[in-house]
Motif scaffolding. Structure first.
Motif, PDB file in Angstrom:
ATOM      1  N   ASP A  21     146.357  22.678  62.772  1.00 24.95           N
ATOM      2  CA  ASP A  21     145.298  21.686  62.533  1.00 24.95           C
ATOM      3  C   ASP A  21     145.408  21.087  61.139  1.00 24.95           C
ATOM      4  O   ASP A  21     145.280  19.876  60.959  1.00 24.95           O
ATOM      5  CB  ASP A  21     143.912  22.313  62.725  1.00 24.95           C
ATOM      6  CG  ASP A  21     143.554  22.553  64.187  1.00 24.95           C
ATOM      7  OD1 ASP A  21     144.271  22.053  65.081  1.00 24.95           O
ATOM      8  OD2 ASP A  21     142.557  23.259  64.427  1.00 24.95           O
ATOM      9  N   ALA A  22     145.663  21.925  60.129  1.00 26.77           N
ATOM     10  CA  ALA A  22     145.801  21.436  58.759  1.00 26.77           C
ATOM     11  C   ALA A  22     147.014  20.507  58.635  1.00 26.77           C
ATOM     12  O   ALA A  22     146.953  19.466  57.964  1.00 26.77           O
ATOM     13  CB  ALA A  22     145.915  22.603  57.784  1.00 26.77           C
ATOM     14  N   ALA A  23     148.115  20.862  59.294  1.00 22.71           N
ATOM     15  CA  ALA A  23     149.313  20.020  59.250  1.00 22.71           C
ATOM     16  C   ALA A  23     149.067  18.684  59.944  1.00 22.71           C
ATOM     17  O   ALA A  23     149.489  17.630  59.446  1.00 22.71           O
ATOM     18  CB  ALA A  23     150.497  20.746  59.887  1.00 22.71           C
ATOM     19  N   THR A  24     148.383  18.714  61.082  1.00 19.74           N
ATOM     20  CA  THR A  24     148.081  17.477  61.813  1.00 19.74           C
ATOM     21  C   THR A  24     147.191  16.564  60.974  1.00 19.74           C
ATOM     22  O   THR A  24     147.415  15.351  60.893  1.00 19.74           O
ATOM     23  CB  THR A  24     147.411  17.806  63.164  1.00 19.74           C
ATOM     24  OG1 THR A  24     148.304  18.652  63.911  1.00 19.74           O
ATOM     25  CG2 THR A  24     147.132  16.551  63.968  1.00 19.74           C
ATOM     26  N   VAL A  38     151.960  18.592  70.401  1.00 24.30           N
ATOM     27  CA  VAL A  38     152.861  18.515  71.551  1.00 24.30           C
ATOM     28  C   VAL A  38     153.987  17.506  71.306  1.00 24.30           C
ATOM     29  O   VAL A  38     155.100  17.676  71.814  1.00 24.30           O
ATOM     30  CB  VAL A  38     152.097  18.197  72.858  1.00 24.30           C
ATOM     31  CG1 VAL A  38     151.593  16.772  72.885  1.00 24.30           C
ATOM     32  CG2 VAL A  38     152.962  18.495  74.071  1.00 24.30           C
ATOM     33  N   HIS A  39     153.730  16.480  70.505  1.00 24.79           N
ATOM     34  CA  HIS A  39     154.774  15.504  70.198  1.00 24.79           C
ATOM     35  C   HIS A  39     155.902  16.166  69.410  1.00 24.79           C
ATOM     36  O   HIS A  39     157.082  15.878  69.638  1.00 24.79           O
ATOM     37  CB  HIS A  39     154.205  14.316  69.414  1.00 24.79           C
ATOM     38  CG  HIS A  39     153.143  13.580  70.158  1.00 24.79           C
ATOM     39  ND1 HIS A  39     152.145  12.883  69.529  1.00 24.79           N
ATOM     40  CD2 HIS A  39     152.912  13.436  71.486  1.00 24.79           C
ATOM     41  CE1 HIS A  39     151.349  12.341  70.434  1.00 24.79           C
ATOM     42  NE2 HIS A  39     151.800  12.667  71.631  1.00 24.79           N
ATOM     43  N   ASP A  40     155.547  17.037  68.477  1.00 26.57           N
ATOM     44  CA  ASP A  40     156.571  17.743  67.711  1.00 26.57           C
ATOM     45  C   ASP A  40     157.389  18.651  68.615  1.00 26.57           C
ATOM     46  O   ASP A  40     158.612  18.653  68.548  1.00 26.57           O
ATOM     47  CB  ASP A  40     155.935  18.549  66.577  1.00 26.57           C
ATOM     48  CG  ASP A  40     156.986  19.213  65.707  1.00 26.57           C
ATOM     49  OD1 ASP A  40     157.643  18.496  64.927  1.00 26.57           O
ATOM     50  OD2 ASP A  40     157.176  20.440  65.825  1.00 26.57           O
ATOM     51  N   GLU A 108     157.553  19.414  58.568  1.00 26.28           N
ATOM     52  CA  GLU A 108     158.148  20.630  57.997  1.00 26.28           C
ATOM     53  C   GLU A 108     157.748  20.794  56.537  1.00 26.28           C
ATOM     54  O   GLU A 108     157.426  21.898  56.088  1.00 26.28           O
ATOM     55  CB  GLU A 108     159.671  20.580  58.130  1.00 26.28           C
ATOM     56  CG  GLU A 108     160.151  20.727  59.552  1.00 26.28           C
ATOM     57  CD  GLU A 108     161.616  20.348  59.738  1.00 26.28           C
ATOM     58  OE1 GLU A 108     162.279  19.966  58.735  1.00 26.28           O
ATOM     59  OE2 GLU A 108     162.090  20.415  60.881  1.00 26.28           O
ATOM     60  N   ALA A 109     157.748  19.694  55.777  1.00 23.99           N
ATOM     61  CA  ALA A 109     157.355  19.745  54.361  1.00 23.99           C
ATOM     62  C   ALA A 109     155.889  20.170  54.236  1.00 23.99           C
ATOM     63  O   ALA A 109     155.535  20.958  53.350  1.00 23.99           O
ATOM     64  CB  ALA A 109     157.585  18.390  53.700  1.00 23.99           C
ATOM     65  N   ARG A 115     152.325  27.038  53.637  1.00 26.43           N
ATOM     66  CA  ARG A 115     152.829  28.387  53.399  1.00 26.43           C
ATOM     67  C   ARG A 115     152.612  28.776  51.938  1.00 26.43           C
ATOM     68  O   ARG A 115     152.187  29.898  51.638  1.00 26.43           O
ATOM     69  CB  ARG A 115     154.314  28.457  53.759  1.00 26.43           C
ATOM     70  CG  ARG A 115     154.917  29.819  53.588  1.00 26.43           C
ATOM     71  CD  ARG A 115     156.434  29.782  53.836  1.00 26.43           C
ATOM     72  NE  ARG A 115     157.008  31.083  53.581  1.00 26.43           N
ATOM     73  CZ  ARG A 115     157.319  31.536  52.373  1.00 26.43           C
ATOM     74  NH1 ARG A 115     157.108  30.796  51.299  1.00 26.43           N
ATOM     75  NH2 ARG A 115     157.840  32.738  52.225  1.00 26.43           N
ATOM     76  N   ILE A 116     152.882  27.853  51.034  1.00 26.37           N
ATOM     77  CA  ILE A 116     152.690  28.121  49.604  1.00 26.37           C
ATOM     78  C   ILE A 116     151.209  28.396  49.311  1.00 26.37           C
ATOM     79  O   ILE A 116     150.882  29.283  48.515  1.00 26.37           O
ATOM     80  CB  ILE A 116     153.245  26.955  48.758  1.00 26.37           C
ATOM     81  CG1 ILE A 116     154.776  26.969  48.825  1.00 26.37           C
ATOM     82  CG2 ILE A 116     152.746  27.027  47.317  1.00 26.37           C
ATOM     83  CD1 ILE A 116     155.429  25.702  48.286  1.00 26.37           C
ATOM     84  N   ARG A 117     150.315  27.645  49.963  1.00 26.16           N
ATOM     85  CA  ARG A 117     148.872  27.908  49.777  1.00 26.16           C
ATOM     86  C   ARG A 117     148.520  29.326  50.187  1.00 26.16           C
ATOM     87  O   ARG A 117     147.782  30.020  49.491  1.00 26.16           O
ATOM     88  CB  ARG A 117     148.040  26.926  50.609  1.00 26.16           C
ATOM     89  CG  ARG A 117     147.901  25.585  49.994  1.00 26.16           C
ATOM     90  CD  ARG A 117     146.860  24.789  50.776  1.00 26.16           C
ATOM     91  NE  ARG A 117     147.265  23.400  50.788  1.00 26.16           N
ATOM     92  CZ  ARG A 117     146.797  22.491  51.611  1.00 26.16           C
ATOM     93  NH1 ARG A 117     145.902  22.812  52.523  1.00 26.16           N
ATOM     94  NH2 ARG A 117     147.213  21.242  51.549  1.00 26.16           N
ATOM     95  N   TRP A 118     149.021  29.760  51.341  1.00 27.66           N
ATOM     96  CA  TRP A 118     148.750  31.128  51.789  1.00 27.66           C
ATOM     97  C   TRP A 118     149.335  32.134  50.801  1.00 27.66           C
ATOM     98  O   TRP A 118     148.715  33.147  50.483  1.00 27.66           O
ATOM     99  CB  TRP A 118     149.334  31.354  53.181  1.00 27.66           C
ATOM    100  CG  TRP A 118     148.484  30.844  54.316  1.00 27.66           C
ATOM    101  CD1 TRP A 118     147.565  29.832  54.270  1.00 27.66           C
ATOM    102  CD2 TRP A 118     148.476  31.329  55.645  1.00 27.66           C
ATOM    103  NE1 TRP A 118     147.003  29.649  55.505  1.00 27.66           N
ATOM    104  CE2 TRP A 118     147.549  30.561  56.373  1.00 27.66           C
ATOM    105  CE3 TRP A 118     149.182  32.321  56.309  1.00 27.66           C
ATOM    106  CZ2 TRP A 118     147.286  30.766  57.723  1.00 27.66           C
ATOM    107  CZ3 TRP A 118     148.936  32.529  57.654  1.00 27.66           C
ATOM    108  CH2 TRP A 118     147.995  31.760  58.349  1.00 27.66           C
ATOM    109  N   GLN A 119     150.546  31.839  50.316  1.00 24.66           N
ATOM    110  CA  GLN A 119     151.201  32.734  49.366  1.00 24.66           C
ATOM    111  C   GLN A 119     150.363  32.856  48.086  1.00 24.66           C
ATOM    112  O   GLN A 119     150.202  33.953  47.556  1.00 24.66           O
ATOM    113  CB  GLN A 119     152.596  32.211  49.043  1.00 24.66           C
ATOM    114  CG  GLN A 119     153.401  33.105  48.142  1.00 24.66           C
ATOM    115  CD  GLN A 119     154.807  32.591  47.945  1.00 24.66           C
ATOM    116  OE1 GLN A 119     155.202  31.561  48.481  1.00 24.66           O
ATOM    117  NE2 GLN A 119     155.590  33.307  47.166  1.00 24.66           N
TER     118      GLN A 119
END
Length: 159
Positions: A21-24, A38-40, A108-109, A115-119
Motif C-alpha cells: 500500500d505504501a509503495a502504491t 496486480v499490474h506489477d 523497486e526503488a 526497507r530502509i525505513r523499517w531498518q
C-alpha cells in the motif's frame, strides 16, 4: 503475551499489505496513479516470458479472461505492447515497454526506501537478524507471480 499461528499469518500479511500500500501510494505521488499491484505481477510475468493471455493467466493463476482484461489495461496505459510473433503471423506476443520497465524500476526503488525505513525503526543489527530469520523460515525459493490468483482462490482451488 502468547500469539497464535493465525496471528503470525496476519502479522506477515499486514507487513506485506503495508509495504505494498505504501509503495502504491508513493508511485501515485511520483506520477503513476494508474498502477496497481496486480499490474506489477503481470509485467514481471510478461518480462519473464508470459507472452499471451493464456500464458499470463497460468502464471498469475487467474482465468484467461482476467488476464486479458489486465493486458488490455496495461496496453492502454502504455506499459505493455502486442507485437507480431516472428514465427507465427497470426499470433501477437506481449512485451513490456520501456515505460513499463521504468515503472517496475521505480517500484523497486520505493521498496528499497521502505526497507530502509523499517531498518531505521528496528536498528541495523536487529533488522538484519529479522530479515535473516524470515528468510530462514520462508526459504530461498523466489516468490511466485501467481499471488493474485492464489489470494482469490477458493478452498477447492478454483478462482
Amino acid at each position: 503475551m502468547s500469539r497464535s499461528g493465525a496471528d503470525l499469518a496476519l502479522l506477515l500479511l499486514g507487513g506485506f499489505r503495508g509495504l505494498v500500500d505504501a509503495a502504491t501510494e508513493e508511485l501515485a505521488r511520483r506520477g503513476y496513479q494508474d498502477v496497481r499491484p496486480v499490474h506489477d505481477f503481470a509485467m514481471r510475468a510478461i518480462a519473464a516470458g508470459a507472452d499471451s493471455a493464456s500464458d499470463l493467466g497460468r502464471n498469475l493463476s487467474v482465468a484467461k479472461q482476467s488476464a486479458a482484461k489486465t493486458i488490455a489495461v496495461l496496453v492502454e496505459r502504455g506499459y505493455v505492447i502486442r507485437e507480431p510473433d516472428p514465427h507465427d503471423a497470426r499470433r501477437k506476443r506481449l512485451q513490456v515497454t520501456p515505460l513499463g520497465f521504468e515503472v517496475m524500476r521505480e517500484g523497486e526503488a520505493i521498496f528499497d526506501e521502505l526497507r530502509i525505513r523499517w531498518q531505521r525503526q528496528l536498528g541495523t543489527a536487529e533488522f538484519a537478524n529479522f530479515e535473516g530469520q524470515l528468510a530462514k523460515l520462508v526459504g530461498a525459493g523466489s516468490v511466485r507471480f501467481d499471488t493474485p490468483g492464489w489470494m482469490a482462490r477458493g478452498l477447492d482451488g478454483s478462482a
